[in-house]
Scaffold this motif. Structure first.
Motif, PDB file in Angstrom:
ATOM      1  N   THR A  77       0.818  -1.212   0.000  1.00  0.00           N
ATOM      2  CA  THR A  77       0.000   0.000   0.000  1.00  0.00           C
ATOM      3  C   THR A  77       0.854   1.265   0.000  1.00  0.00           C
ATOM      4  O   THR A  77       0.540   2.230  -0.697  1.00  0.00           O
ATOM      5  CB  THR A  77      -0.958   0.021   1.207  1.00  0.00           C
ATOM      6  N   PHE A  78       1.943   1.264   0.768  1.00  0.00           N
ATOM      7  CA  PHE A  78       2.787   2.456   0.791  1.00  0.00           C
ATOM      8  C   PHE A  78       3.558   2.620  -0.512  1.00  0.00           C
ATOM      9  O   PHE A  78       3.806   3.745  -0.952  1.00  0.00           O
ATOM     10  CB  PHE A  78       3.737   2.424   1.991  1.00  0.00           C
ATOM     11  N   SER A  79       3.931   1.523  -1.140  1.00  0.00           N
ATOM     12  CA  SER A  79       4.617   1.646  -2.426  1.00  0.00           C
ATOM     13  C   SER A  79       3.679   2.222  -3.475  1.00  0.00           C
ATOM     14  O   SER A  79       4.126   2.888  -4.408  1.00  0.00           O
ATOM     15  CB  SER A  79       5.150   0.289  -2.879  1.00  0.00           C
ATOM     16  N   ARG A  80       2.402   1.982  -3.317  1.00  0.00           N
ATOM     17  CA  ARG A  80       1.439   2.506  -4.286  1.00  0.00           C
ATOM     18  C   ARG A  80       1.183   3.992  -4.105  1.00  0.00           C
ATOM     19  O   ARG A  80       0.468   4.596  -4.902  1.00  0.00           O
ATOM     20  CB  ARG A  80       0.136   1.703  -4.221  1.00  0.00           C
ATOM     21  N   MET A  81       1.750   4.568  -3.057  1.00  0.00           N
ATOM     22  CA  MET A  81       1.757   6.020  -2.953  1.00  0.00           C
ATOM     23  C   MET A  81       3.192   6.535  -3.057  1.00  0.00           C
ATOM     24  O   MET A  81       3.509   7.621  -2.582  1.00  0.00           O
ATOM     25  CB  MET A  81       1.083   6.494  -1.674  1.00  0.00           C
ATOM     26  N   ALA A  82       4.034   5.714  -3.697  1.00  0.00           N
ATOM     27  CA  ALA A  82       5.403   6.097  -4.064  1.00  0.00           C
ATOM     28  C   ALA A  82       6.308   6.271  -2.858  1.00  0.00           C
ATOM     29  O   ALA A  82       7.201   7.122  -2.856  1.00  0.00           O
ATOM     30  CB  ALA A  82       5.407   7.360  -4.915  1.00  0.00           C
ATOM     31  N   MET A  83       6.111   5.457  -1.820  1.00  0.00           N
ATOM     32  CA  MET A  83       6.988   5.463  -0.650  1.00  0.00           C
ATOM     33  C   MET A  83       7.824   4.187  -0.629  1.00  0.00           C
ATOM     34  O   MET A  83       7.299   3.090  -0.832  1.00  0.00           O
ATOM     35  CB  MET A  83       6.164   5.549   0.635  1.00  0.00           C
ATOM     36  N   ASN A  84       9.131   4.329  -0.356  1.00  0.00           N
ATOM     37  CA  ASN A  84       9.972   3.156  -0.210  1.00  0.00           C
ATOM     38  C   ASN A  84       9.944   2.675   1.243  1.00  0.00           C
ATOM     39  O   ASN A  84       9.268   3.263   2.099  1.00  0.00           O
ATOM     40  CB  ASN A  84      11.396   3.445  -0.685  1.00  0.00           C
ATOM     41  N   ASP A  85      10.699   1.609   1.537  1.00  0.00           N
ATOM     42  CA  ASP A  85      10.651   1.016   2.880  1.00  0.00           C
ATOM     43  C   ASP A  85      11.096   1.993   3.962  1.00  0.00           C
ATOM     44  O   ASP A  85      10.500   2.050   5.048  1.00  0.00           O
ATOM     45  CB  ASP A  85      11.536  -0.235   2.932  1.00  0.00           C
ATOM     46  N   LYS A  86      12.150   2.755   3.694  1.00  0.00           N
ATOM     47  CA  LYS A  86      12.647   3.682   4.715  1.00  0.00           C
ATOM     48  C   LYS A  86      11.633   4.785   4.978  1.00  0.00           C
ATOM     49  O   LYS A  86      11.382   5.146   6.137  1.00  0.00           O
ATOM     50  CB  LYS A  86      13.984   4.277   4.271  1.00  0.00           C
TER      51      LYS A  86
ATOM     52  N   THR B 198      14.906  12.506 -13.198  1.00  0.00           N
ATOM     53  CA  THR B 198      13.717  11.717 -13.510  1.00  0.00           C
ATOM     54  C   THR B 198      13.688  10.457 -12.659  1.00  0.00           C
ATOM     55  O   THR B 198      14.603   9.634 -12.722  1.00  0.00           O
ATOM     56  CB  THR B 198      13.712  11.329 -15.007  1.00  0.00           C
ATOM     57  N   ASP B 199      12.656  10.318 -11.853  1.00  0.00           N
ATOM     58  CA  ASP B 199      12.463   9.135 -11.015  1.00  0.00           C
ATOM     59  C   ASP B 199      11.828   8.051 -11.889  1.00  0.00           C
ATOM     60  O   ASP B 199      10.623   8.033 -12.112  1.00  0.00           O
ATOM     61  CB  ASP B 199      11.556   9.485  -9.844  1.00  0.00           C
ATOM     62  N   VAL B 200      12.659   7.142 -12.388  1.00  0.00           N
ATOM     63  CA  VAL B 200      12.209   6.155 -13.374  1.00  0.00           C
ATOM     64  C   VAL B 200      11.057   5.313 -12.830  1.00  0.00           C
ATOM     65  O   VAL B 200      10.036   5.128 -13.503  1.00  0.00           O
ATOM     66  CB  VAL B 200      13.380   5.250 -13.812  1.00  0.00           C
ATOM     67  N   ASP B 201      11.207   4.788 -11.619  1.00  0.00           N
ATOM     68  CA  ASP B 201      10.163   3.929 -11.059  1.00  0.00           C
ATOM     69  C   ASP B 201       8.851   4.680 -10.902  1.00  0.00           C
ATOM     70  O   ASP B 201       7.774   4.152 -11.200  1.00  0.00           O
ATOM     71  CB  ASP B 201      10.608   3.373  -9.704  1.00  0.00           C
ATOM     72  N   SER B 202       8.932   5.901 -10.430  1.00  0.00           N
ATOM     73  CA  SER B 202       7.720   6.689 -10.217  1.00  0.00           C
ATOM     74  C   SER B 202       7.052   7.054 -11.534  1.00  0.00           C
ATOM     75  O   SER B 202       5.822   7.016 -11.659  1.00  0.00           O
ATOM     76  CB  SER B 202       8.063   7.951  -9.424  1.00  0.00           C
ATOM     77  N   PHE B 203       7.857   7.392 -12.535  1.00  0.00           N
ATOM     78  CA  PHE B 203       7.277   7.778 -13.823  1.00  0.00           C
ATOM     79  C   PHE B 203       6.647   6.590 -14.551  1.00  0.00           C
ATOM     80  O   PHE B 203       5.794   6.780 -15.420  1.00  0.00           O
ATOM     81  CB  PHE B 203       8.333   8.438 -14.716  1.00  0.00           C
ATOM     82  N   GLU B 204       7.038   5.393 -14.184  1.00  0.00           N
ATOM     83  CA  GLU B 204       6.448   4.216 -14.831  1.00  0.00           C
ATOM     84  C   GLU B 204       4.937   4.163 -14.596  1.00  0.00           C
ATOM     85  O   GLU B 204       4.197   3.571 -15.383  1.00  0.00           O
ATOM     86  CB  GLU B 204       7.123   2.945 -14.309  1.00  0.00           C
ATOM     87  N   ALA B 205       4.468   4.815 -13.512  1.00  0.00           N
ATOM     88  CA  ALA B 205       3.029   4.843 -13.230  1.00  0.00           C
ATOM     89  C   ALA B 205       2.252   5.603 -14.292  1.00  0.00           C
ATOM     90  O   ALA B 205       1.036   5.431 -14.431  1.00  0.00           O
ATOM     91  CB  ALA B 205       2.781   5.480 -11.858  1.00  0.00           C
ATOM     92  N   LEU B 206       2.930   6.451 -15.070  1.00  0.00           N
ATOM     93  CA  LEU B 206       2.259   7.225 -16.117  1.00  0.00           C
ATOM     94  C   LEU B 206       2.137   6.447 -17.425  1.00  0.00           C
ATOM     95  O   LEU B 206       1.530   6.930 -18.390  1.00  0.00           O
ATOM     96  CB  LEU B 206       3.011   8.530 -16.380  1.00  0.00           C
ATOM     97  N   LYS B 207       2.688   5.264 -17.469  1.00  0.00           N
ATOM     98  CA  LYS B 207       2.683   4.462 -18.697  1.00  0.00           C
ATOM     99  C   LYS B 207       1.261   4.108 -19.103  1.00  0.00           C
ATOM    100  O   LYS B 207       0.501   3.549 -18.321  1.00  0.00           O
ATOM    101  CB  LYS B 207       3.494   3.181 -18.470  1.00  0.00           C
TER     102      LYS B 207
END
Length: 715
Positions: free
Chosen positions: A226-235, A553-562
């Motif tokens: 759930t936290f990754s789906r709001m673009a938060m990592n483990d830390k 550019t945050d590659v992982d985050s921008f992948e959500a726009l695909k």
């Protein structure tokens, strides 16, 4: 006849395409008026005075809702967190912007129980500053003031969130029919794509554990997802939970199912928008979650109490007084007690949630928590930055941020774009570049598709994407299937060569960025296509875009726009399992388009032949490349009879009624403009003999809008 006695069209015909999201774009319910400039109004505030007023409210307990420990700070933190925490990276919807915690369904989610009281406590501040301070800014600012009041230094605060005056009709919060149910798992532990929380009516996960069972490892899996789906990592996740739970307590003095009244949206009229009514003269007897107790011995102070308690003591599950699972220290451990929240004489033993124990049991989270315990300064900085990201994630690029407390540092999640450090091209240079672009090897269709692929990534939900930055040339966007990577690479090479030749030939400081050149190429192509149809148009062009770097550019985050679908290019990925027309509406809503703009853009793009891989699907014209109304004329013609193709559920074939010959192919996205009554009504305007000129004008206006959606510097 009451509203309960009549059915809506959607109730009569549940499969009818829902166009309400696009109506929302066209008709924004806003009593402040079009001339009101919120940015200017906010900048007029003395922010320190506002914060002082919030502090006064926060430290003055009210009889009608007494403050825990004489301080509403933890309550306001929860309010701010739950306002921002609805954000999800998949579509950028949710978040604090708009202040939509005030409206259903969010206002009545079980996870937001009694936050209606927090907003009422803040009403004197909102009333004092009126339209100069939006609810959405006030809610987040109150959270910051609360944290600062209890001894922590926040990373910063930015204003600029304008209020909405209705719920977000485009947001999909889940498939369930009842709150606090979970029918969103494709397989155990895997939440359906696009959803953020694990349970309907919760911000993230069930604090008792999945399905109400105290299973820390299963809880850790849900937390991470759930936290990754709001673009938060483990830390960031661990820091947020640990920092947030350093303050306050949870309320479960009794069973909420038996002792709490209906939520605000179901409450009787005399409660005036408040819900969850229950007996109890003090908040100590009040009920929110069904879980009871503080986390630390000093619930209104920033300290290491939460981290130390969690890591140093052993905890075991038990049912609390509200009937919910919580964790208590094992017998024989001397855990420092907390005072009673309402001043009673009995000390209170701290508790933990299953979600807290998850941070200790999961190996990756545990390693982070051990680091925090050994390095309190690192913990503090991690919480400060994670809280700032949580509460500002949906605001877009930093040039939109307002106020004296905006940090100087720009983070990669803010999608930074370089400042303009050169003189901009003028009318003479624009004309010369247009000519060169049209004389290049790039076709009308390729110029249009490149510009569209660059600009249409924009999401008005969180102000991300768009043409500025030219990120279409960077990972991950350059590799997206919808962008036809091989052909895109060739186009970008040509555009880069034109840019380099132009910039290298200048003896002055005038330069053109690739971002500007991409948009200019699309404009030039459309003007040429309009001329081919007999219309002289000029699309407005505002230079000033710059080119971002891969490091920005945050590659992982921008992948959500695909895109899995782009109805404007008639691209539909094989994985799409919803009607394509629904996803077209969803994309159009994110682009802030109206019904009319969406219709004009689809019809115009088809006439241009600007389809995925140059397909003839939806290109209902014998002269592709000319900006005509042929798409609408031929779609609505009774000379054609449409049948579903045997090749795909998404594909249809149009046969000549007289000869039986195959004339056209179209997708569900194309046919919806003849099938849906409202879309057909608009299509008929464009298909009429006097409708072509209006189509050209409307297409040009809508195109320019999309090309400049991310130009916040022009506002």
């Amino acid at each position: 006849m009451s509203s309960q006695d009549r059915k809506s069209n959607r109730e009569w015909w549940p499969s009818q395409l829902d166009l309400d999201p696009l109506d929302q774009n066209a008709q924004r319910a806003d009593p402040l008026g079009e001339e009101f400039d919120y940015a200017e109004a906010f900048e007029s505030l003395d922010l320190e005075s506002v914060k002082d007023d919030i502090e006064d409210v926060m430290t003055t307990s009210q009889d009608w809702w007494p403050a825990d420990y004489g301080h509403y700070g933890p309550f306001f933190i929860r309010m701010a967190w739950h306002s921002a925490g609805t954000y999800r990276a998949s579509d950028g919807r949710g978040g604090a912007a708009g202040g939509r915690q005030r409206f259903a369904p969010i206002s009545s989610w079980p996870d937001n129980a009694n936050l209606d009281k927090a907003r009422r406590l803040l009403w004197p501040v909102k009333q004092k500053y009126g339209k100069n301070l939006s609810w959405s800014d006030l809610i987040i600012l109150a959270g910051n003031v609360a944290i600062e009041s209890m001894g922590f230094r926040t990373f910063g605060f930015a204003g600029g969130r304008e209020d909405a005056f209705d719920t977000d009709k485009a947001a999909n919060w889940g498939p369930e029919d009842e709150l606090e149910t979970n029918e969103r798992f494709d397989e155990p532990g895997e939440i359906q794509e696009g959803l953020g929380a694990s349970v309907m009516g919760l911000i993230y996960v069930n604090p008792e554990g999945p399905d109400g069972q105290p299973d820390p490892m299963a809880s850790a899996k849900n937390i991470r997802q759930t936290f990754s789906r709001m673009a938060m990592n483990d830390k960031q996740t661990a820091a947020l939970i640990a920092g947030g739970h350093t303050f306050g307590k949870v309320h479960g003095a009794d069973d909420p199912e038996e002792n709490v009244g209906p939520e605000p949206e179901a409450a009787p009229i005399e409660q005036q928008g408040l819900g969850w009514e229950h007996e109890g003269a003090t908040q100590g007897a009040m009920i929110t979650s069904g879980i009871e107790g503080p986390w630390t011995s000093s619930p209104t102070e920033w300290d290491m109490g939460y981290v130390d308690n969690l890591m140093e003591y052993e905890w075991e599950p038990e049912k609390g007084p509200g009937g919910a699972w919580q964790w208590t220290p094992k017998e024989g451990q001397d855990v420092a007690t907390a005072p009673d929240a309402q001043g009673g004489s009995e000390p209170v033993t701290p508790m933990m949630l299953t979600t807290d124990i998850a941070l200790k049991r999961d190996p990756d989270y545990r390693e982070i928590m051990e680091t925090f315990q050994e390095n309190p300064m690192e913990f503090g900085m991690a919480f400060a930055k994670a809280w700032y990201k949580l509460t500002h994630r949906d605001m877009g690029p930093p040039e939109r941020f307002l106020g004296p407390e905006v940090p100087e540092e720009t983070m990669v999640w803010q999608d930074p774009i370089p400042d303009v450090e050169h003189d901009l091209i003028g009318e003479q240079e624009i004309k010369a570049l247009k000519s060169e672009l049209l004389d290049s090897e790039l076709s009308i269709q390729r110029l249009v598709k490149t510009a569209w692929a660059s600009a249409s990534t924009y999401r008005d939900s969180d102000k991300r994407g768009g043409a500025n930055g030219a990120r279409i040339r960077l990972r991950p966007q350059r590799d997206w299937e919808a962008n036809e990577p091989a052909e895109l690479a060739e186009a970008l090479d040509t555009l880069e060569a034109i840019k380099e030749e132009f910039n290298g030939s200048r003896s002055d400081d005038v330069r053109v960025s690739l971002a500007d050149l991409i948009v200019l190429g699309g404009n030039a192509a459309i003007e040429a296509a309009a001329a081919e149809a007999g219309y002289d148009v000029e699309i407005p062009f505002e230079p000033g875009r710059t080119d971002a770097s891969q490091e920005q550019t945050d590659v992982d985050s921008f992948e959500a726009l695909k895109p899995t679908i782009d109805g404007f290019r008639n691209y539909i990925h094989d994985s799409v399992d919803r009607p394509a027309e629904e996803l077209l509406v969803d994309d159009a809503e994110l682009l802030n388009l109206t019904l009319e703009e969406t219709t004009a853009l689809v019809g115009g793009m088809r006439a241009l032949g600007a389809t995925y891989q140059g397909s003839d699907i939806g290109v209902l014209t014998d002269r592709p490349g000319a900006l005509t109304n042929d798409f609408f004329v031929n779609l609505l013609s009774m000379d054609t009879e449409w049948e579903q193709s045997s090749e795909s559920e998404q594909l249809y074939e149009g046969y000549d009624r007289d000869t039986g010959e195959l004339d056209w192919r179209g997708s569900r996205i194309d046919l919806i403009f003849g099938s849906n009554a409202r879309l057909r009504a608009i299509s008929e305007v464009y298909a009429a003999e006097d409708g072509e000129e209006q189509l050209v004008e409307d297409f040009v206006d809508a195109w320019h809008k999309v090309m400049t959606l991310d130009r916040f510097d022009l506002e």
